[in-house]
Write a protein that holds these residues in place. Structure first.
Motif, short mmCIF file in Angstrom:
data_model
loop_
_atom_site.label_atom_id
_atom_site.label_comp_id
_atom_site.label_asym_id
_atom_site.label_seq_id
_atom_site.Cartn_x
_atom_site.Cartn_y
_atom_site.Cartn_z
N ARG A 44 -6.76 2.40 31.11
CA ARG A 44 -6.06 3.63 29.70
C ARG A 44 -4.78 3.17 29.38
NH1 ARG A 44 -6.82 9.50 31.77
NH2 ARG A 44 -6.55 8.02 34.00
N ASN A 45 -4.41 2.49 30.07
CA ASN A 45 -2.67 1.69 29.70
C ASN A 45 -3.06 0.79 28.67
OD1 ASN A 45 -2.02 3.43 31.10
ND2 ASN A 45 -1.33 3.07 33.05
N VAL A 46 -3.59 0.11 28.05
CA VAL A 46 -3.19 -0.71 26.92
C VAL A 46 -2.39 -0.29 25.65
CG1 VAL A 46 -5.30 -1.42 28.33
CG2 VAL A 46 -5.90 0.52 26.03
N PRO A 47 -2.26 -1.72 24.87
CA PRO A 47 -1.50 -0.98 23.63
C PRO A 47 -2.48 -0.62 22.44
CG PRO A 47 -1.47 -3.23 24.62
CD PRO A 47 -2.21 -2.33 25.46
N ALA A 48 -3.91 -0.28 22.65
CA ALA A 48 -4.15 0.78 21.87
C ALA A 48 -4.37 1.70 22.11
CB ALA A 48 -5.85 0.16 21.30
N ALA A 49 -3.91 2.24 23.12
CA ALA A 49 -3.51 3.30 23.63
C ALA A 49 -2.44 4.51 22.78
CB ALA A 49 -3.50 4.02 24.98
N TYR A 50 -1.73 3.84 22.08
CA TYR A 50 -0.47 4.00 21.81
C TYR A 50 -0.67 4.23 19.83
CZ TYR A 50 1.75 3.75 25.94
OH TYR A 50 1.53 3.75 27.61
N ALA A 51 -0.06 5.28 19.10
CA ALA A 51 -0.22 5.41 17.72
C ALA A 51 0.42 4.45 16.98
CB ALA A 51 0.30 6.73 17.59
N VAL A 52 1.98 4.31 17.46
CA VAL A 52 3.04 3.32 16.35
C VAL A 52 3.25 2.46 16.70
CG1 VAL A 52 5.10 3.35 15.77
CG2 VAL A 52 3.41 5.86 15.82
N HIS A 53 2.93 1.27 16.28
CA HIS A 53 3.22 -0.24 16.34
C HIS A 53 4.17 -1.29 15.56
CE1 HIS A 53 -0.27 -0.37 19.41
NE2 HIS A 53 -0.20 0.33 18.97
N GLY A 54 5.11 -1.96 15.83
CA GLY A 54 6.14 -2.31 15.01
C GLY A 54 6.26 -4.02 15.52
N ILE A 55 6.95 -4.92 14.67
CA ILE A 55 6.88 -6.28 14.83
C ILE A 55 8.70 -6.35 15.54
CG2 ILE A 55 5.37 -7.16 13.56
CD1 ILE A 55 6.85 -7.60 11.39
N ASP A 56 8.31 -7.13 15.84
CA ASP A 56 10.20 -8.11 15.58
C ASP A 56 10.12 -9.67 15.44
OD1 ASP A 56 10.55 -10.18 18.92
OD2 ASP A 56 9.23 -7.93 19.06
N VAL A 57 11.11 -10.01 14.82
CA VAL A 57 10.96 -11.34 14.05
C VAL A 57 12.69 -11.94 13.60
CG1 VAL A 57 8.61 -10.43 12.27
CG2 VAL A 57 11.30 -10.29 11.88
N ALA A 58 12.36 -12.89 13.12
CA ALA A 58 13.22 -14.26 12.96
C ALA A 58 13.70 -14.98 12.07
CB ALA A 58 14.08 -14.68 14.53
N ARG A 59 14.27 -16.08 12.36
CA ARG A 59 13.94 -17.47 10.83
C ARG A 59 12.90 -18.05 11.44
NH1 ARG A 59 15.08 -22.40 13.14
NH2 ARG A 59 16.01 -22.28 15.31
N TYR A 60 11.73 -17.68 12.32
CA TYR A 60 10.84 -18.51 12.29
C TYR A 60 9.78 -18.00 11.85
CZ TYR A 60 13.91 -20.25 16.64
OH TYR A 60 14.48 -20.35 16.89
#
Length: 259
Positions: A44-60
């Motif tokens: 049950r402790n998996v990323p899909a269990a959470y409702a809100v997702h985002g990213i972190d980015v840089a020049r790559y």
């Protein structure tokens, strides 16, 4: 088949091939995201269990269609701003403007170097990241830098925590919001960073849930992969989850967005 009709069909095929595609489903991840090197998430402790997702980015991540990424579930973004006391990410302003135009709340993060004082680094960050109403709180990224060409210093834990406290205090005074602190697994443990008071943590844990990797410690954001695949973003990207429900995300945004 007539040549004109054949040409039209070929054009439609090319356009369809160039459009955003949903990555192949990966167990434990939200269905709209993929992963180039997926971890075997279970239980049950998996990323899909959470409702809100985002990213972190840089020049790559130089080619992002922020509107498409948002439509596929990117709800927030942490964007690299600065390193040490003399480097600014060349994609900072572009990513910040494009994210805002697409309606993706964002903030900027500073990559800390232990060869400059926290005061110098805070001043450099402030010089490059203007205050903007609606932005998420600033972020301090602290991790060991063994491969750096200019700074491989590893100060004692007490000094690390003191530097973090000074840096975050300066940014709190300027931006009116306490910074979030991003930490890798070894850095968090080596320096007992949970002892830094008044900080929300964004913890990396790509091979297990934070409750397993960082037992007994609080966190607000969880970086669960560094090899994510999201429509609208060329190549791999870090993906993160917010610890809470949709209503809790709305409350957190209302309390923590800059004014």
């Amino acid at each position: 088949m007539r040549p004109v009709r054949l040409l039209a069909l070929l054009i439609l095929a090319v356009l369809a091939a160039c459009g955003p595609r949903e990555p192949m489903s990966v167990q434990g991840l939200p269905h709209q995201f993929g992963d180039a090197a997926p971890y075997a998430w279970r239980g049950r402790n998996v990323p899909a269990a959470y409702a809100v997702h985002g990213i972190d980015v840089a020049r790559y991540q130089s080619n992002i269609d922020w509107g498409v990424a948002r439509s596929y579930g990117v709800r927030f973004a942490f964007i690299k701003a600065t390193e040490g006391g003399d480097y600014t990410d060349p994609m900072l302003n572009h990513h910040r403007s494009a994210a805002r135009a697409a309606g993706v709340p964002s903030s900027a993060y500073h990559y800390y170097y232990f060869c400059r004082t926290p005061q110098e680094q805070a001043a450099w960050y402030i010089a490059n990241v203007p205050r903007r109403a609606g932005d998420l709180p600033p972020v301090l990224d602290m991790e060991w830098t063994p491969t750096s060409r200019t700074c491989t210093r590893r100060p004692p834990a007490e000094e690390v925590r003191q530097d973090a406290a000074i840096f975050t205090s300066i940014l709190t005074q300027y931006y009116g919001q306490r910074p979030i602190m991003y930490l890798t697994v070894d850095f968090f443990r080596d320096n007992e960073m949970w002892r830094v008071p008044g900080v929300e943590f964004w913890l990396r844990s790509v091979a297990g849930h934070p409750s397993e990797v960082h037992p007994g410690h609080d966190w607000t954001f969880w970086q669960y992969t560094g090899t994510g695949l999201i429509p609208g973003i060329d190549g791999r990207v870090d993906i993160n989850a917010f610890r809470g429900s949709e209503p809790e995300w709305a409350v957190w945004l209302a309390q923590r967005a800059q004014r």
